[in-house]
Design an enzyme around this catalytic site. Structure first.
Site, PDB file in Angstrom:
ATOM      1  N   ARG A   1      -5.706   3.491   8.899  1.00 44.40           N
ATOM      2  CA  ARG A   1      -6.666   4.284   9.665  1.00 44.40           C
ATOM      3  C   ARG A   1      -7.438   5.228   8.739  1.00 44.40           C
ATOM      4  O   ARG A   1      -6.872   5.902   7.900  1.00 44.40           O
ATOM      5  CB  ARG A   1      -5.903   5.104  10.711  1.00 44.40           C
ATOM      6  CG  ARG A   1      -6.749   5.651  11.806  1.00 44.40           C
ATOM      7  CD  ARG A   1      -5.931   5.883  13.052  1.00 44.40           C
ATOM      8  NE  ARG A   1      -4.769   6.708  12.791  1.00 44.40           N
ATOM      9  CZ  ARG A   1      -4.489   7.842  13.429  1.00 44.40           C
ATOM     10  NH1 ARG A   1      -5.309   8.292  14.368  1.00 44.40           N
ATOM     11  NH2 ARG A   1      -3.400   8.519  13.173  1.00 44.40           N
ATOM     12  N   GLY A  37       0.840  -1.198   0.000  1.00 40.88           N
ATOM     13  CA  GLY A  37       0.000   0.000   0.000  1.00 40.88           C
ATOM     14  C   GLY A  37       0.872   1.244   0.000  1.00 40.88           C
ATOM     15  O   GLY A  37       2.018   1.218  -0.457  1.00 40.88           O
ATOM     16  N   HIS A  42       3.188   4.993  20.481  1.00 38.31           N
ATOM     17  CA  HIS A  42       2.890   5.799  19.294  1.00 38.31           C
ATOM     18  C   HIS A  42       1.392   6.105  19.344  1.00 38.31           C
ATOM     19  O   HIS A  42       0.613   5.674  18.530  1.00 38.31           O
ATOM     20  CB  HIS A  42       3.241   4.982  18.046  1.00 38.31           C
ATOM     21  CG  HIS A  42       3.013   5.703  16.755  1.00 38.31           C
ATOM     22  ND1 HIS A  42       3.513   6.958  16.499  1.00 38.31           N
ATOM     23  CD2 HIS A  42       2.358   5.331  15.634  1.00 38.31           C
ATOM     24  CE1 HIS A  42       3.168   7.303  15.259  1.00 38.31           C
ATOM     25  NE2 HIS A  42       2.465   6.349  14.727  1.00 38.31           N
ATOM     26  N   ARG A  50       8.442  14.587  12.925  1.00 40.19           N
ATOM     27  CA  ARG A  50       7.363  15.591  12.933  1.00 40.19           C
ATOM     28  C   ARG A  50       7.708  16.725  13.896  1.00 40.19           C
ATOM     29  O   ARG A  50       7.591  17.905  13.555  1.00 40.19           O
ATOM     30  CB  ARG A  50       6.041  14.919  13.333  1.00 40.19           C
ATOM     31  CG  ARG A  50       5.500  14.055  12.223  1.00 40.19           C
ATOM     32  CD  ARG A  50       4.170  13.412  12.579  1.00 40.19           C
ATOM     33  NE  ARG A  50       3.618  12.759  11.402  1.00 40.19           N
ATOM     34  CZ  ARG A  50       2.925  11.622  11.425  1.00 40.19           C
ATOM     35  NH1 ARG A  50       2.697  11.001  12.570  1.00 40.19           N
ATOM     36  NH2 ARG A  50       2.460  11.098  10.310  1.00 40.19           N
ATOM     37  N   ASN A  84      -0.153  -0.173  12.433  1.00 46.52           N
ATOM     38  CA  ASN A  84      -0.734   0.375  13.667  1.00 46.52           C
ATOM     39  C   ASN A  84      -1.869  -0.491  14.207  1.00 46.52           C
ATOM     40  O   ASN A  84      -2.482  -1.218  13.450  1.00 46.52           O
ATOM     41  CB  ASN A  84      -1.271   1.784  13.376  1.00 46.52           C
ATOM     42  CG  ASN A  84      -0.187   2.827  13.529  1.00 46.52           C
ATOM     43  OD1 ASN A  84       0.566   2.817  14.493  1.00 46.52           O
ATOM     44  ND2 ASN A  84      -0.098   3.718  12.566  1.00 46.52           N
TER      45      ASN A  84
HETATM   46  N1  APR Z   1      -0.822  -9.858   3.734  1.00 46.21           N
HETATM   47  C1  APR Z   1      -0.195  -8.971   2.952  1.00 46.21           C
HETATM   48  N2  APR Z   1      -0.666  -7.746   2.701  1.00 46.21           N
HETATM   49  C2  APR Z   1      -1.822  -7.406   3.282  1.00 46.21           C
HETATM   50  C3  APR Z   1      -2.536  -8.269   4.131  1.00 46.21           C
HETATM   51  C4  APR Z   1      -1.989  -9.564   4.345  1.00 46.21           C
HETATM   52  N3  APR Z   1      -2.584 -10.456   5.127  1.00 46.21           N
HETATM   53  N4  APR Z   1      -3.657  -7.641   4.545  1.00 46.21           N
HETATM   54  C5  APR Z   1      -3.650  -6.411   4.008  1.00 46.21           C
HETATM   55  N5  APR Z   1      -2.547  -6.264   3.238  1.00 46.21           N
HETATM   56  C6  APR Z   1      -2.142  -5.127   2.436  1.00 46.21           C
HETATM   57  C7  APR Z   1      -3.301  -4.447   1.733  1.00 46.21           C
HETATM   58  O1  APR Z   1      -3.723  -5.171   0.580  1.00 46.21           O
HETATM   59  C8  APR Z   1      -2.705  -3.083   1.389  1.00 46.21           C
HETATM   60  O2  APR Z   1      -2.115  -3.072   0.103  1.00 46.21           O
HETATM   61  O3  APR Z   1      -1.599  -4.104   3.243  1.00 46.21           O
HETATM   62  C9  APR Z   1      -1.620  -2.911   2.472  1.00 46.21           C
HETATM   63  C10 APR Z   1      -1.901  -1.726   3.377  1.00 46.21           C
HETATM   64  O4  APR Z   1      -1.768  -0.589   2.610  1.00 46.21           O
HETATM   65  P1  APR Z   1      -2.651   0.739   2.813  1.00 46.21           P
HETATM   66  O5  APR Z   1      -4.068   0.353   3.037  1.00 46.21           O
HETATM   67  O6  APR Z   1      -2.293   1.671   1.704  1.00 46.21           O
HETATM   68  O7  APR Z   1      -2.104   1.297   4.195  1.00 46.21           O
HETATM   69  P2  APR Z   1      -0.798   2.185   4.431  1.00 46.21           P
HETATM   70  O8  APR Z   1      -1.153   3.610   4.344  1.00 46.21           O
HETATM   71  O9  APR Z   1       0.307   1.663   3.604  1.00 46.21           O
HETATM   72  O10 APR Z   1      -0.511   1.865   5.962  1.00 46.21           O
HETATM   73  C11 APR Z   1      -0.080   0.584   6.348  1.00 46.21           C
HETATM   74  O11 APR Z   1       1.170   1.368   8.220  1.00 46.21           O
HETATM   75  O12 APR Z   1       1.442   3.487   9.125  1.00 46.21           O
HETATM   76  C12 APR Z   1       0.736   2.279   9.216  1.00 46.21           C
HETATM   77  O13 APR Z   1      -1.413   2.948  10.103  1.00 46.21           O
HETATM   78  C13 APR Z   1      -0.742   2.455   8.969  1.00 46.21           C
HETATM   79  O14 APR Z   1      -1.306   0.269   9.770  1.00 46.21           O
HETATM   80  C14 APR Z   1      -1.140   1.058   8.620  1.00 46.21           C
HETATM   81  C15 APR Z   1       0.083   0.543   7.848  1.00 46.21           C
END
Ligand code: APR
Length: 310
Positions: free
Chosen positions: A82, A11, A175, A151, A120
């Site tokens: 989030r 992501g 955090h 930050r 998180n």
């Molecule tokens: N295995 C692999 N990837 C997964 C799984 C899993 N079981 N479940 C979810 N994902 C992937 C999703 O498909 C998505 O591409 O995790 C990715 C999360 O990406 P985003 O939704 O874009 O979230 P992002 O902004 O990258 O944040 C990820 O980091 O800072 C923290 O709070 C934030 O917990 C969050 C994490």
């Protein structure tokens, strides 16, 4: 031979971290996600930037874990991000299951890696990942403190119109909303911040730091921060791969330090080839210790919820 780094979760945070790591040029990167074709597409796009940015490192995408075998460092960003109005704590149980399943797969293929949780709520996820992995505590270090500190440094540098490079600061604790920016150890070119800013201004910068994640969520509306988080991940990964032994805040399991036993919270540590090479214990004033204690109490609440649901 180049180092190998796996990033789980393609992501915003994971893909941006992968891109930054690829750009360094000295590590091969594997990007993993459950979504079919997503990590393959993003990593192919990044690989095609190689000739332009001068990176000979490979970057590949995968939906399974065999490709991650023998990674030196594994960054875990997989989870649900989030959304506006959602607290970090709402994410707890879903992300516990996701990070637990990811960790089981990772340790099968990279039993000697260093794990860097990012998902998180961070402190609870570090606790969960440490437990599921069965790794010693030096090989599990969560990324949050570098981001929170960055930050705080940004806001201080803007307030004083000075280079961000000359602002040194520490943020301790969970955090969460009760993180503990250590004002007493915050310096600008070696000068204590209290010499340059009045108490009210400092307090407003501290508060903005505490609300830093929410401020970005409020602006983006459909996601949370990822540029500063990914940069923070890379600083920590680099300190491991290059054995730099940087002193950075990270979320680690404490074994008596700061009066804490068996809970994961942010403290300054030395990060090198062996992961956490030393927990730096600094003497806190009673009010700092009590702020840290209440931050730790919030982390404990989350851990209790996880333990009652596992
Ligand atoms: N295995 C692999 N990837 C997964 C799984 C899993 N079981 N479940 C979810 N994902 C992937 C999703 O498909 C998505 O591409 O995790 C990715 C999360 O990406 P985003 O939704 O874009 O979230 P992002 O902004 O990258 O944040 C990820 O980091 O800072 C923290 O709070 C934030 O917990 C969050 C994490």
């Amino acid at each position: 031979m180049r180092h190998k780094v796996t990033v789980v979760g393609a992501g915003n945070v994971g893909a941006t971290a992968a891109q930054r790591l690829h750009q360094l040029g000295y590590a091969d990167v594997v990007l993993v996600d459950v979504v079919e074709d997503l990590p393959q597409g993003k990593s192919l796009d990044m690989a095609e930037s190689g000739p332009v940015i001068g990176s000979d490192g490979t970057i590949t995408g995968a939906n399974s874990y065999a490709e991650t075998a023998n990674s030196d460092v594994v960054v875990i960003t997989a989870g649900i991000a989030r959304k506006p109005g959602m607290s970090r704590d709402d994410l707890l149980l879903t992300n516990m299951k996701i990070t637990g399943a990811v960790t089981e797969e990772i340790v099968k293929y990279s039993p000697n890696c260093i794990l860097m949780p990012v998902t998180n709520p961070l402190d609870a996820m570090v606790h969960n990942i440490l437990k599921v992995s069965g790794f010693p505590r030096n090989r599990v270090l969560g990324m949050a403190g570098v981001l929170d500190t960055a930050r705080f440094r940004t806001f201080i540098a803007r307030e004083l119109d000075v280079s961000v490079e000359d602002v040194q600061a520490y943020v301790l604790g969970g955090h969460g909303d009760d993180m503990v920016p250590l004002v007493r150890y915050t310096t600008i070119g070696g000068i204590p911040i209290s010499e340059l800013l009045d108490a009210d201004t400092i307090e407003s910068l501290v508060q903005r730091t505490r609300d830093g994640g929410a401020e970005i969520v409020g602006l983006l509306k459909t996601g949370s921060a990822f540029y500063a988080p990914s940069a923070s991940i890379v600083q920590m990964v680099e300190s491991i791969l290059l054995d730099k032994k940087r002193i950075l805040p990270a979320c680690v399991s404490l074994e008596g330090e700061y009066g804490v036993n068996g809970l994961c919270v942010g403290v300054p540590v030395k990060i090198g080839a062996n992961g956490v090479e030393q927990v730096m214990e600094i003497k806190l004033l009673p009010e700092e210790q009590s702020a840290l204690d209440s931050s730790i109490a919030s982390v404990k609440e989350l851990v209790d919820v996880m333990e009652n649901n596992s």
